[in-house]
Motif scaffolding. Structure first.
Motif, PDB file in Angstrom:
ATOM      1  N   GLY A   1      -5.580 -50.659 -29.356  1.00 56.71           N
ATOM      2  CA  GLY A   1      -4.460 -50.491 -30.272  1.00 56.71           C
ATOM      3  C   GLY A   1      -4.549 -49.236 -31.113  1.00 56.71           C
ATOM      4  N   ARG A   2      -5.106 -48.184 -30.557  1.00 54.07           N
ATOM      5  CA  ARG A   2      -5.283 -46.933 -31.308  1.00 54.07           C
ATOM      6  C   ARG A   2      -3.976 -46.174 -31.458  1.00 54.07           C
ATOM      7  N   LEU A   3      -3.958 -45.337 -32.471  1.00 52.21           N
ATOM      8  CA  LEU A   3      -2.808 -44.469 -32.727  1.00 52.21           C
ATOM      9  C   LEU A   3      -3.247 -43.024 -32.639  1.00 52.21           C
ATOM     10  N   PRO A   4      -2.408 -42.102 -32.260  1.00 54.19           N
ATOM     11  CA  PRO A   4      -1.022 -42.287 -31.849  1.00 54.19           C
ATOM     12  C   PRO A   4      -0.940 -42.917 -30.460  1.00 54.19           C
ATOM     13  N   VAL A   5       0.186 -43.565 -30.164  1.00 57.79           N
ATOM     14  CA  VAL A   5       0.402 -44.178 -28.864  1.00 57.79           C
ATOM     15  C   VAL A   5       0.517 -43.058 -27.833  1.00 57.79           C
ATOM     16  N   LEU A   6      -0.226 -43.173 -26.743  1.00 57.92           N
ATOM     17  CA  LEU A   6      -0.291 -42.096 -25.751  1.00 57.92           C
ATOM     18  C   LEU A   6       0.541 -42.334 -24.501  1.00 57.92           C
ATOM     19  N   GLY A   7       0.684 -43.566 -24.106  1.00 51.12           N
ATOM     20  CA  GLY A   7       1.303 -43.865 -22.820  1.00 51.12           C
ATOM     21  C   GLY A   7       0.211 -44.119 -21.797  1.00 51.12           C
ATOM     22  N   SER A   8       0.626 -44.404 -20.555  1.00 54.67           N
ATOM     23  CA  SER A   8      -0.366 -44.774 -19.549  1.00 54.67           C
ATOM     24  C   SER A   8      -0.347 -43.907 -18.298  1.00 54.67           C
ATOM     25  N   ASN A   9       0.475 -42.869 -18.275  1.00 55.33           N
ATOM     26  CA  ASN A   9       0.547 -42.010 -17.096  1.00 55.33           C
ATOM     27  C   ASN A   9      -0.590 -40.990 -17.126  1.00 55.33           C
ATOM     28  N   LEU A  10      -1.569 -41.196 -16.277  1.00 57.22           N
ATOM     29  CA  LEU A  10      -2.746 -40.321 -16.286  1.00 57.22           C
ATOM     30  C   LEU A  10      -2.400 -38.889 -15.890  1.00 57.22           C
ATOM     31  N   ASN A  11      -1.259 -38.677 -15.239  1.00 57.46           N
ATOM     32  CA  ASN A  11      -0.853 -37.322 -14.853  1.00 57.46           C
ATOM     33  C   ASN A  11      -0.363 -36.496 -16.041  1.00 57.46           C
ATOM     34  N   ASP A  12      -0.164 -37.135 -17.196  1.00 61.88           N
ATOM     35  CA  ASP A  12       0.275 -36.431 -18.403  1.00 61.88           C
ATOM     36  C   ASP A  12      -0.889 -35.908 -19.230  1.00 61.88           C
ATOM     37  N   PHE A  13      -2.121 -36.075 -18.749  1.00 63.34           N
ATOM     38  CA  PHE A  13      -3.295 -35.746 -19.550  1.00 63.34           C
ATOM     39  C   PHE A  13      -4.275 -34.852 -18.804  1.00 63.34           C
ATOM     40  N   LEU A  14      -5.050 -34.121 -19.588  1.00 65.71           N
ATOM     41  CA  LEU A  14      -6.117 -33.272 -19.070  1.00 65.71           C
ATOM     42  C   LEU A  14      -7.421 -33.676 -19.737  1.00 65.71           C
ATOM     43  N   LEU A  15      -8.508 -33.625 -18.992  1.00 63.87           N
ATOM     44  CA  LEU A  15      -9.822 -33.936 -19.535  1.00 63.87           C
ATOM     45  C   LEU A  15     -10.630 -32.644 -19.579  1.00 63.87           C
ATOM     46  N   TYR A  16     -11.197 -32.372 -20.742  1.00 66.02           N
ATOM     47  CA  TYR A  16     -11.996 -31.166 -20.954  1.00 66.02           C
ATOM     48  C   TYR A  16     -13.441 -31.550 -21.208  1.00 66.02           C
ATOM     49  N   CYS A  17     -14.325 -30.662 -20.808  1.00 61.85           N
ATOM     50  CA  CYS A  17     -15.741 -30.794 -21.128  1.00 61.85           C
ATOM     51  C   CYS A  17     -16.050 -29.647 -22.080  1.00 61.85           C
ATOM     52  N   PRO A  18     -16.170 -29.918 -23.392  1.00 64.98           N
ATOM     53  CA  PRO A  18     -16.370 -28.844 -24.369  1.00 64.98           C
ATOM     54  C   PRO A  18     -17.551 -27.930 -24.070  1.00 64.98           C
ATOM     55  N   SER A  19     -18.582 -28.447 -23.457  1.00 66.39           N
ATOM     56  CA  SER A  19     -19.754 -27.612 -23.190  1.00 66.39           C
ATOM     57  C   SER A  19     -19.582 -26.736 -21.947  1.00 66.39           C
ATOM     58  N   ALA A  20     -18.513 -26.979 -21.176  1.00 63.80           N
ATOM     59  CA  ALA A  20     -18.324 -26.220 -19.931  1.00 63.80           C
ATOM     60  C   ALA A  20     -17.268 -25.135 -20.037  1.00 63.80           C
ATOM     61  N   GLY A  21     -16.686 -24.935 -21.203  1.00 64.32           N
ATOM     62  CA  GLY A  21     -15.666 -23.898 -21.352  1.00 64.32           C
ATOM     63  C   GLY A  21     -14.318 -24.493 -21.692  1.00 64.32           C
ATOM     64  N   SER A  22     -13.283 -23.662 -21.581  1.00 65.73           N
ATOM     65  CA  SER A  22     -11.967 -24.111 -22.030  1.00 65.73           C
ATOM     66  C   SER A  22     -11.049 -24.557 -20.898  1.00 65.73           C
ATOM     67  N   ASP A  23     -11.527 -24.568 -19.661  1.00 60.58           N
ATOM     68  CA  ASP A  23     -10.698 -25.012 -18.551  1.00 60.58           C
ATOM     69  C   ASP A  23     -10.779 -26.524 -18.395  1.00 60.58           C
ATOM     70  N   ALA A  24      -9.632 -27.121 -18.066  1.00 62.53           N
ATOM     71  CA  ALA A  24      -9.588 -28.566 -17.836  1.00 62.53           C
ATOM     72  C   ALA A  24     -10.319 -28.894 -16.539  1.00 62.53           C
ATOM     73  N   LEU A  25     -10.874 -30.093 -16.485  1.00 60.96           N
ATOM     74  CA  LEU A  25     -11.556 -30.536 -15.273  1.00 60.96           C
ATOM     75  C   LEU A  25     -10.517 -30.908 -14.223  1.00 60.96           C
ATOM     76  N   SER A  26     -10.829 -30.657 -12.973  1.00 62.71           N
ATOM     77  CA  SER A  26      -9.949 -31.050 -11.874  1.00 62.71           C
ATOM     78  C   SER A  26      -9.980 -32.572 -11.746  1.00 62.71           C
ATOM     79  N   PRO A  27      -8.819 -33.207 -11.533  1.00 60.00           N
ATOM     80  CA  PRO A  27      -8.808 -34.670 -11.388  1.00 60.00           C
ATOM     81  C   PRO A  27      -9.579 -35.151 -10.170  1.00 60.00           C
ATOM     82  N   TRP A  28      -9.880 -34.237  -9.234  1.00 61.98           N
ATOM     83  CA  TRP A  28     -10.546 -34.637  -7.992  1.00 61.98           C
ATOM     84  C   TRP A  28     -12.048 -34.390  -8.006  1.00 61.98           C
ATOM     85  N   GLU A  29     -12.591 -33.826  -9.085  1.00 63.44           N
ATOM     86  CA  GLU A  29     -14.041 -33.658  -9.143  1.00 63.44           C
ATOM     87  C   GLU A  29     -14.676 -34.903  -9.747  1.00 63.44           C
TER      88      GLU A  29
END
Length: 137
Positions: A55-83
């Motif tokens: 029940g966290r805020l803000p409400v995000l939705g559930s479509n995983l295609n609307d989001f990017l995952l970053y690894c702060p220690s690896a730079g500023s590029d988003a991780l590929s969804p297939w790695e």
């Protein structure tokens, strides 16, 4: 004697990792256990489901295609969804909404491709947020 009890073998699945996923704008990270061979897309899906279940805020939705995952220690590029999540060798990640693109104007000229508010990477957004909070106090 406890020596006769052996841990179940992981088999070909690989190691399990405790990861932390911080959602921009949320109070704190979500922590859960994943298999190191799990795809980034599945980790995003799990994070969104955990976020909604808590029940966290803000409400995000559930479509995983609307989001990017970053690894702060690896730079500023988003991780590929297939790695795989274990390929980064990290345990802390940042989940951000993808920037929205604007539609083409009626006169045929292209509008700005990325909303000004959403442009840049998560580090720029974070630094800007810190500066706003500091200057408002």
């Amino acid at each position: 004697m406890l020596l006769y009890k052996q841990k179940k073998s992981q088999g070909p699945k690989g190691n399990r990792l405790l990861i932390s996923v911080t959602v921009l704008g949320s109070a704190g990270p979500i922590r859960f256990v994943v298999n190191e061979e799990e795809l980034v897309a599945a980790v995003i899906d799990t994070a969104l489901k955990s976020y909604a279940r808590e029940g966290r805020l803000p409400v995000l939705g559930s479509n995983l295609n609307d989001f990017l995952l970053y690894c702060p220690s690896a730079g500023s590029d988003a991780l590929s969804p297939w790695e795989t999540i274990g390929s980064q060798g990290a345990r802390n990640f940042m989940l951000c909404k993808k920037p929205r693109t604007e539609k083409v104007k009626d006169d045929g000229k292209a509008a700005e491709s990325i909303n000004r508010k959403a442009s840049g990477n998560w580090k720029a957004w974070f630094n800007k947020s810190l500066n706003l909070k500091i200057s408002s106090h």
